[in-house]
Enzyme design. Structure first.
Site, PDB file in Angstrom:
ATOM      1  N   THR A 134       6.351  -5.482  -0.691  1.00  9.16           N
ATOM      2  CA  THR A 134       7.819  -5.567  -0.699  1.00  9.16           C
ATOM      3  C   THR A 134       8.323  -6.503   0.381  1.00  9.16           C
ATOM      4  O   THR A 134       9.386  -7.110   0.231  1.00  9.16           O
ATOM      5  CB  THR A 134       8.410  -4.155  -0.516  1.00  9.16           C
ATOM      6  OG1 THR A 134       8.117  -3.412  -1.695  1.00  9.16           O
ATOM      7  CG2 THR A 134       9.910  -4.159  -0.307  1.00  9.16           C
ATOM      8  N   SER A 190       0.875  -3.754  -3.636  1.00  6.39           N
ATOM      9  CA  SER A 190      -0.310  -3.078  -3.082  1.00  6.39           C
ATOM     10  C   SER A 190      -0.765  -1.873  -3.889  1.00  6.39           C
ATOM     11  O   SER A 190      -1.871  -1.379  -3.675  1.00  6.39           O
ATOM     12  CB  SER A 190      -0.092  -2.712  -1.615  1.00  6.39           C
ATOM     13  OG  SER A 190       0.692  -1.558  -1.472  1.00  6.39           O
ATOM     14  N   THR A 202       3.730  -1.532   1.406  1.00  5.90           N
ATOM     15  CA  THR A 202       3.677  -0.240   2.112  1.00  5.90           C
ATOM     16  C   THR A 202       2.865   0.815   1.357  1.00  5.90           C
ATOM     17  O   THR A 202       2.354   1.751   1.963  1.00  5.90           O
ATOM     18  CB  THR A 202       5.094   0.330   2.344  1.00  5.90           C
ATOM     19  OG1 THR A 202       5.718   0.558   1.081  1.00  5.90           O
ATOM     20  CG2 THR A 202       5.941  -0.575   3.210  1.00  5.90           C
ATOM     21  N   ASP A 203       2.770   0.661   0.014  1.00  3.49           N
ATOM     22  CA  ASP A 203       2.239   1.782  -0.784  1.00  3.49           C
ATOM     23  C   ASP A 203       0.796   2.146  -0.432  1.00  3.49           C
ATOM     24  O   ASP A 203       0.444   3.329  -0.417  1.00  3.49           O
ATOM     25  CB  ASP A 203       2.366   1.478  -2.277  1.00  3.49           C
ATOM     26  CG  ASP A 203       3.809   1.633  -2.756  1.00  3.49           C
ATOM     27  OD1 ASP A 203       4.626   2.211  -2.016  1.00  3.49           O
ATOM     28  OD2 ASP A 203       4.114   1.177  -3.876  1.00  3.49           O
TER      29      ASP A 203
END
Ligand code: SIN
Length: 332
Positions: free
Chosen positions: A15, A62, A95-96
């Protein structure tokens, strides 16, 4: 003219590199679309912190992370950390699954210079995008003497976390990242970088990045689970299973039976916890799963899986040696 430290930015997508036609939306956007040169150009303040070089190692959401990108990233980190005059490395990421890549780098990199992952909860085109400040802060940390000898670090929302400990704990908030068992190591506030705490493990195992990756999966324990998934995975040749157990490693009796059968065929079984924080205790000798199931200590299921992947890739026979695996989990 001051000579700023040389910092290398390795971009992988996420992101932080996301874009949207609608700046008012922080939820509807496409991750991993904006090239690293554009991300850097959006933060002119970087020029008064470091001399930056950048590489686009991947451009991926990710959630779709694959081992090939991990291997490529490990190779580029190793390359740049051996270059004379490179003071630190920053990795931009989604971030995931950042916590998994952070764990992978923690376990595979000796870190002669700081390696700092960063990310963003809001796309680069949104109002109040958090990526630019996170990127600037990550570069500040990578260039700072306090970051040396602290292993792989993660910087978001003005906090510095140890790669081993950090986890994403919120779907959308900018303070989504926490280190639930021991808290952050330090903070960044403009030019002020302070990392007073020492990580649980700064000296990692420096395991090699695998050529061949074993099949290691995660399953969960919950009310009335079936054993069909475990049996199917064992039949399909899985080499390791991490259980997201309830509480302090508690596993439903149906799954215990299935997992003991799996272990009897040479599958490594590791118990982590689905609670999100705390250690999973090693059971007393009298416990029927003592010496059969391995405790993941305070590693969450996703981090425990990364360690098990690397351990079994390096030495497949470890799957049948729970005591040695337990020693590894206790040491990392
Ligand atoms: C991703 O993980 O690549 C998308 C989500 C994010 O970075 O927040």
């Amino acid at each position: 003219m001051p000579q700023f430290p040389r910092i290398v930015v390795l971009a992988t997508g996420g992101t932080i590199a996301g874009g949207s036609a609608n700046p008012a939306s922080s939820a509807r956007y496409q991750a991993a679309t904006v090239p690293v040169a554009t991300l850097l150009a959006a933060v002119p303040a970087l020029q008064s912190v470091a001399r930056i070089e950048a590489e686009q190692v991947a451009q991926v959401d990710s959630k779709d992370m694959v081992f090939a990108f991990w291997s490529a990233l490990a190779a580029r980190v190793r390359h740049w950390s051996g270059e004379p005059d490179v003071a630190g490395i920053v990795v931009t990421h989604g971030t995931d699954t950042l916590e998994e890549t952070a764990m992978f780098l923690h376990l595979t990199q000796a870190c002669p210079v700081p390696v700092v992952l960063t990310a963003a909860m809001r796309p680069s085109t949104s109002l109040s995008a958090d990526g630019p400040l996170n990127l600037l802060d990550a570069v500040r940390v990578a260039a700072h003497p306090d970051a040396r000898g602290k292993g792989v670090l993660v910087v978001l929302n003005q906090q510095v976390h140890a790669a081993r400990d950090v986890t994403k704990a919120h779907t959308s908030a900018v303070d989504a990242f926490v280190s639930p068992s021991c808290g952050p190591l330090g903070f960044v506030q403009d030019d002020l970088v302070r990392i007073p705490r020492v990580p649980v493990r700064a000296d990692n195992a420096a395991l090699p990045a695998p050529q061949q990756w074993p099949e290691v999966e995660i399953i969960a324990s919950y009310a009335q689970p079936g054993r069909v998934a475990v049996d199917a995975m064992v039949a399909a040749g899985v080499r390791g299973l991490v259980v997201a157990a309830a509480g302090n490693g508690s596993v439903h009796e149906t799954l215990v039976a299935a997992l003991k059968d799996a272990a009897a065929t040479g599958v490594a079984v590791v118990r982590s916890s689905r609670t999100g924080a705390g250690h999973v205790a090693i059971p007393p000798v009298a416990d029927p799963v003592a010496g059969v199931f391995v405790s993941a200590a305070d590693l969450n299921p996703y981090k425990a899986r990364v360690l098990l992947l690397l351990a079994l890739a390096q030495e497949p026979g470890l799957a049948a040696e729970p005591d040695r695996l337990q020693a590894l989990f206790a040491s990392v």
